[in-house]
Design an enzyme around this catalytic site. Structure first.
Site, mmCIF file in Angstrom:
data_model
loop_
_atom_site.group_PDB
_atom_site.id
_atom_site.type_symbol
_atom_site.label_atom_id
_atom_site.label_comp_id
_atom_site.label_asym_id
_atom_site.label_seq_id
_atom_site.Cartn_x
_atom_site.Cartn_y
_atom_site.Cartn_z
ATOM 1 C CG ASP A 32 -2.062 0.988 1.110
ATOM 2 O OD1 ASP A 32 -3.228 0.559 1.021
ATOM 3 O OD2 ASP A 32 -1.782 2.226 1.102
ATOM 4 C CG HIS A 100 -8.706 -3.336 -2.360
ATOM 5 N ND1 HIS A 100 -9.694 -2.659 -3.035
ATOM 6 C CD2 HIS A 100 -8.494 -2.632 -1.218
ATOM 7 C CE1 HIS A 100 -10.046 -1.583 -2.352
ATOM 8 N NE2 HIS A 100 -9.342 -1.555 -1.235
HETATM 9 P P1 AMP Z 1 -9.708 1.301 0.174
HETATM 10 O O1 AMP Z 1 -9.737 2.657 0.817
HETATM 11 O O2 AMP Z 1 -10.109 0.162 1.065
HETATM 12 O O3 AMP Z 1 -10.450 1.310 -1.146
HETATM 13 O O4 AMP Z 1 -8.163 1.012 -0.140
HETATM 14 C C1 AMP Z 1 -7.466 1.593 -1.193
HETATM 15 C C2 AMP Z 1 -6.017 1.601 -0.798
HETATM 16 O O5 AMP Z 1 -5.234 1.831 -1.961
HETATM 17 C C3 AMP Z 1 -5.632 2.703 0.203
HETATM 18 O O6 AMP Z 1 -5.127 2.093 1.399
HETATM 19 C C4 AMP Z 1 -4.565 3.514 -0.527
HETATM 20 O O7 AMP Z 1 -3.523 3.954 0.318
HETATM 21 C C5 AMP Z 1 -4.082 2.526 -1.570
HETATM 22 N N1 AMP Z 1 -3.504 3.112 -2.763
HETATM 23 C C6 AMP Z 1 -3.958 4.170 -3.470
HETATM 24 N N2 AMP Z 1 -3.168 4.415 -4.537
HETATM 25 C C7 AMP Z 1 -2.182 3.472 -4.507
HETATM 26 C C8 AMP Z 1 -1.055 3.176 -5.329
HETATM 27 N N3 AMP Z 1 -0.778 3.896 -6.421
HETATM 28 N N4 AMP Z 1 -0.252 2.152 -4.974
HETATM 29 C C9 AMP Z 1 -0.506 1.433 -3.870
HETATM 30 N N5 AMP Z 1 -1.567 1.636 -3.057
HETATM 31 C C10 AMP Z 1 -2.387 2.640 -3.362
#
Ligand code: AMP
Ligand code: ZN
Length: 114
Positions: A32, A100
């Site tokens: 993440d 996810h």
């Molecule tokens: P959610 O809020 O459960 O939909 O989780 C989405 C997650 O994606 C969050 O914890 C973000 O920090 C993560 N995220 C967003 N953009 C990226 C990225 N480019 N690479 C890795 N993680 C990301």
């Protein structure tokens, strides 16, 4: 106009960089970008579906995501335990609408989560 691909589909395509830690034919695991624990890995299916409940229509792929999360937990040495989280919908804080699992570990977890 072609609809823009979702963020995680773009990571799967290699268009957006990610720190990949493990993968299978059906799933990808990467760190993440905004880690909330010493280990914070996202495990996603290669198939684009909105959330984990939708992935349940594809039982083998759902099992693959969970199995990959368990493998990463083992690789990361999370012998004392870990948490798998699937935020589903806006009230739960889902921001990326590609299924996810968050794999969180390496510190004491609070219960209930906020
Ligand atoms: P959610 O809020 O459960 O939909 O989780 C989405 C997650 O994606 C969050 O914890 C973000 O920090 C993560 N995220 C967003 N953009 C990226 C990225 N480019 N690479 C890795 N993680 C990301
Ligand atoms: Zn997607």
């Amino acid at each position: 106009m072609i609809a823009p691909m979702c963020l995680f589909c773009r990571i799967l395509e290699g268009e957006v960089p990610a720190q990949v830690v493990a993968q299978t034919e059906a799933s990808l695991a990467f760190r993440d970008i905004d880690g909330k624990a010493p280990t914070h890995v996202l495990v996603i299916p290669r198939r684009h579906v909105q959330n984990l409940a939708e992935l349940a229509e594809y039982a083998a792929e759902l099992a693959d995501v969970v199995g990959l999360a368990a493998r990463v937990a083992q690789d990361e040495g999370l012998d004392l335990g870990y948490r798998l989280v699937a935020n589903t919908g806006s009230q739960a804080g889902q921001t990326v609408h590609h299924a996810h699992l968050h794999l969180l570990g390496g510190r004491e977890m609070t219960w209930p989560p906020g």
